[in-house]
Design an enzyme around this catalytic site. Structure first.
Site, PDB file in Angstrom:
ATOM      1  N   GLY A   1       0.810  -1.232   0.000  1.00  0.00           N
ATOM      2  CA  GLY A   1       0.000   0.000   0.000  1.00  0.00           C
ATOM      3  C   GLY A   1       0.832   1.266   0.000  1.00  0.00           C
TER       4      GLY A   1
ATOM      5  N   ASP B   1       8.445   5.335   8.252  1.00  0.00           N
ATOM      6  CA  ASP B   1       7.969   6.615   8.788  1.00  0.00           C
ATOM      7  C   ASP B   1       7.088   7.442   7.861  1.00  0.00           C
ATOM      8  OD1 ASP B   1       9.816   7.368   6.936  1.00  0.00           O
ATOM      9  OD2 ASP B   1      11.279   8.166   8.352  1.00  0.00           O
TER      10      ASP B   1
ATOM     11  N   GLY C   1       2.529   3.585   1.552  1.00  0.00           N
ATOM     12  CA  GLY C   1       3.085   3.771   2.895  1.00  0.00           C
ATOM     13  C   GLY C   1       3.565   5.196   3.126  1.00  0.00           C
ATOM     14  N   ARG C   2       3.868   5.860   2.022  1.00  0.00           N
ATOM     15  CA  ARG C   2       4.298   7.260   2.160  1.00  0.00           C
ATOM     16  C   ARG C   2       3.838   8.098   0.980  1.00  0.00           C
ATOM     17  NH1 ARG C   2      10.626   7.487   0.825  1.00  0.00           N
ATOM     18  NH2 ARG C   2      10.736   5.743  -0.587  1.00  0.00           N
TER      19      ARG C   2
ATOM     20  N   LYS D   1       4.443  12.413  -2.286  1.00  0.00           N
ATOM     21  CA  LYS D   1       5.287  11.314  -1.819  1.00  0.00           C
ATOM     22  C   LYS D   1       6.171  11.848  -0.698  1.00  0.00           C
ATOM     23  CE  LYS D   1       8.365   7.670  -3.511  1.00  0.00           C
ATOM     24  NZ  LYS D   1       8.863   6.998  -4.724  1.00  0.00           N
TER      25      LYS D   1
ATOM     26  N   ARG E   1      -1.587   0.065  -9.528  1.00  0.00           N
ATOM     27  CA  ARG E   1      -0.490  -0.857  -9.826  1.00  0.00           C
ATOM     28  C   ARG E   1      -1.033  -2.273  -9.973  1.00  0.00           C
ATOM     29  NH1 ARG E   1       3.617   1.882  -6.627  1.00  0.00           N
ATOM     30  NH2 ARG E   1       2.818   4.000  -6.370  1.00  0.00           N
TER      31      ARG E   1
ATOM     32  N   ASP F   1       4.249  -4.328  -7.212  1.00  0.00           N
ATOM     33  CA  ASP F   1       3.663  -3.110  -6.642  1.00  0.00           C
ATOM     34  C   ASP F   1       4.261  -1.862  -7.292  1.00  0.00           C
ATOM     35  OD1 ASP F   1       5.866  -4.322  -5.089  1.00  0.00           O
ATOM     36  OD2 ASP F   1       5.881  -2.429  -4.031  1.00  0.00           O
TER      37      ASP F   1
HETATM   38  P1  AMP Z   1       9.217   0.535  -2.767  1.00  0.00           P
HETATM   39  O1  AMP Z   1      10.077  -0.686  -2.854  1.00  0.00           O
HETATM   40  O2  AMP Z   1       9.960   1.805  -2.533  1.00  0.00           O
HETATM   41  O3  AMP Z   1       8.289   0.643  -3.928  1.00  0.00           O
HETATM   42  O4  AMP Z   1       8.320   0.383  -1.469  1.00  0.00           O
HETATM   43  C1  AMP Z   1       7.660  -0.787  -1.092  1.00  0.00           C
HETATM   44  C2  AMP Z   1       6.641  -0.477  -0.053  1.00  0.00           C
HETATM   45  O5  AMP Z   1       7.231   0.154   1.074  1.00  0.00           O
HETATM   46  C3  AMP Z   1       5.512   0.438  -0.496  1.00  0.00           C
HETATM   47  O6  AMP Z   1       4.339  -0.010   0.094  1.00  0.00           O
HETATM   48  C4  AMP Z   1       5.929   1.782   0.063  1.00  0.00           C
HETATM   49  O7  AMP Z   1       4.832   2.627   0.291  1.00  0.00           O
HETATM   50  C5  AMP Z   1       6.579   1.377   1.377  1.00  0.00           C
HETATM   51  N1  AMP Z   1       7.554   2.368   1.853  1.00  0.00           N
HETATM   52  C6  AMP Z   1       8.754   2.663   1.310  1.00  0.00           C
HETATM   53  N2  AMP Z   1       9.376   3.633   2.008  1.00  0.00           N
HETATM   54  C7  AMP Z   1       8.543   3.977   3.019  1.00  0.00           C
HETATM   55  C8  AMP Z   1       8.598   4.921   4.091  1.00  0.00           C
HETATM   56  N3  AMP Z   1       9.648   5.719   4.278  1.00  0.00           N
HETATM   57  N4  AMP Z   1       7.535   4.978   4.922  1.00  0.00           N
HETATM   58  C9  AMP Z   1       6.470   4.185   4.756  1.00  0.00           C
HETATM   59  N5  AMP Z   1       6.359   3.286   3.794  1.00  0.00           N
HETATM   60  C10 AMP Z   1       7.377   3.168   2.917  1.00  0.00           C
HETATM   61 MG    MG Z   2       6.815   1.361  -4.673  1.00  0.00          MG
END
Ligand code: AMP
Ligand code: MG
Length: 518
Positions: free
Chosen positions: A100, A134, A102-103, A122, A199, A269
């Site tokens: 989901g 975070d 997350g940020r 973002k 996605r 994702d």
């Molecule tokens: P990514 O590999 O960067 O596409 O991230 C994978 C998952 O981790 C996604 O659900 C992002 O929203 C979550 N995510 C990455 N960085 C953060 C962060 N600093 N805080 C919260 N969720 C994160």
């Molecule tokens: Mg991502």
């Protein structure tokens, strides 16, 4: 700033009924309402003028307090309700369950010039999907996403866009090398724009939970608003929808291969349902041509997402999407046929793409061999991909060709006689092959330069802009932004950026390899 606001996504799709912003599993919902976090001292450091025009925002308006507060999450536009999306995903080949936004926090939709755009921040704070992190983003990764998504757009490659890059004024703790040395960095927020941020993982999560009712709702919504040319949602059109996603995904990846872009984290994702390049993390651009290269340190062992493997991974990801859609299609054959077609189309399109890079237009049965030999040669000694293809457009005869391209080698002095000989052999074959073409030298050169960019966002260039920005100087961000608006054009004043990666950048963090820490 008066925007033409819509809320089609949230009005047509089911919301999480729990309003509390706590980390949890969210079921039977496509998104959760959530408010961005207020930041200490927001400051806009760059705005994409091309994007503001698309959205109907004037240059003056982008200078207002209101604009600043909106794009940093410090104020909510009247009558809008921000939300974070629920999705799952296969990460590095394994099902990860719920991930989901997350940020990422979606602010609203803007309709302008008959186009509907989603505006998303973002790095604007926690959501129910933040898991153990975070919800924030640091300046370095935000600069990289901001510059690269606009650069990709100007390269003509399908991508999400960026509207603004801002500092939050808050500090963010990150362990860049994952080696137990966390340090504070400047927090930043990018406002991203796309017709949709859906996605593959948005569809996978419902299939994984056997929630076919909501899976169908989401697919119907996607067809109605993003694939409406297919007609009304039906079983037949679910298949056509999958077929088009497959074709768009392949087209995007062929474009990546053409310019030497390596995404770095092709988890499901991070695969857009519209076939857009999305989530600019530890991506990179080939400097030395190398099929085995990946910029992502997290993937150093298996190199799953290496340059040469991107087309295969695209297919692997489409298998996951096919599995997710199967319960509402209930027929295997048409899905398999589409996946098989991907392989056939890949061979065809890949050959076609390489031919255009070489200025070859007529059909010749030896072209596959000629291209394979070229790719072998490019890996004999470290050879800069971008420079090589750009120099090659000046090719007229084999006898002068080596001289023409020699600056593309990273270590020209140590090129062996054998390597040089193999290049001479290839140049002779290329010269012969060109003799059956009917276009003039000038026309060939122009056509090659239209597909072989002169300027790409090499990691060291971003890193220089990042180092300057860390000191409070944002000029280089703008310089690169302007440069990359015309990546295929000769820009004599910018010749310094048409160069190999400098040696100081070879092993510097952020220049050669990147971690997922962002
Ligand atoms: P990514 O590999 O960067 O596409 O991230 C994978 C998952 O981790 C996604 O659900 C992002 O929203 C979550 N995510 C990455 N960085 C953060 C962060 N600093 N805080 C919260 N969720 C994160
Ligand atoms: Mg991502």
């Amino acid at each position: 700033m008066k925007l033409n606001i819509k809320n089609i996504f949230t009005s047509e799709l089911p919301a999480d009924t729990i309003l509390e912003n706590s980390r949890r599993q969210v079921s039977e919902a496509v998104y959760s309402f959530v408010k961005p976090k207020k930041t200490k001292k927001p400051k806009v450091i760059h705005v994409s003028q091309e994007m503001t025009q698309e959205l109907g925002i004037s240059e003056d308006e982008t200078k207002s307090e209101f604009f600043k507060n909106i794009v940093t999450g410090n104020e909510i536009y009247p009558n809008t309700k921000p939300y974070a999306m629920c999705y799952g995903g296969h990460q590095f080949g394994n099902w990860s369950g719920q991930l989901g936004d997350g940020r990422a926090i979606n602010l609203f939709e803007i309709e302008h010039n008959s186009k509907n755009w989603k505006v998303q921040l973002k790095g604007a704070g926690e959501t129910p999907y933040s898991r153990t992190a975070d919800g924030l983003a640091v300046l370095r990764s935000s600069i990289r996403e901001y510059l690269c998504s606009e650069a990709m757009f100007h390269l003509g490659i399908p991508t999400t866009r960026a509207l603004s890059l801002s500092l939050s004024g808050d500090d963010v703790l990150r362990d860049v090398l994952y080696n137990g040395n966390p340090a504070y960095e400047k927090g930043a927020i990018v406002s991203r724009i796309s017709p949709s941020f859906l996605r593959f993982g948005n569809f996978e999560i419902f299939a994984a939970r056997k929630d076919l009712k909501n899976l169908k709702k989401l697919v119907d919504y996607t067809i109605n608003h993003h694939f409406s040319h297919l007609g009304n949602p039906s079983k037949e059109n679910y298949i056509n929808f999958f077929k088009e996603v497959s074709e768009r995904t392949l087209k995007m990846i062929i474009d990546w291969q053409r310019v030497g872009f390596v995404h770095g984290v092709m988890n499901t994702d991070n695969m857009s349902i519209l076939g857009l390049t999305i989530d600019y993390g530890p991506y990179g651009w080939l400097e030395g041509f190398d099929f085995g290269w990946t910029p992502n340190t997290t993937d150093r062992q298996n190199k799953r997402y290496r340059y040469a493997n991107q087309p295969n991974i695209g297919l692997w990801n489409l298998y996951q999407l096919a599995n997710a859609l199967y319960p509402i299609i209930e027929e295997v054959e048409p899905l398999e046929a589409i996946l098989n077609q991907y392989k056939i189309d890949f061979e065809k399109q890949s050959l076609q793409m390489m031919k255009t890079k070489l200025g070859l237009f007529v059909a010749d049965e030896d072209d596959i061999k000629l291209i394979q030999e070229l790719e072998d040669n490019l890996q004999l000694a470290e050879t800069d991909m971008t420079l090589f293809f750009r120099y090659l457009s000046n090719f007229s005869e084999a006898s002068t060709a080596f001289k023409l391209i020699e600056n593309a080698f990273y270590d020209l002095e140590n090129i062996s006689k054998d390597v040089k000989k193999r290049w001479d052999i290839w140049f002779h074959k290329y010269e012969n092959r060109l003799s059956i073409e009917r276009v003039s030298f000038e026309e060939k050169k122009q056509k090659m330069n239209d597909v072989n960019p002169k300027y790409v966002l090499r990691n060291y260039m971003s890193q220089m802009a990042i180092d300057e920005a860390d000191k409070g100087n944002y000029d280089l961000i703008d310089e690169l932004y302007q440069l990359l608006k015309k990546p295929y054009s000769e820009q004599p004043e910018n010749e310094k950026w048409f160069a190999k990666r400098p040696e100081w950048a070879r092993n510097k963090v952020g220049c050669s390899m990147l971690s997922c820490s962002s």
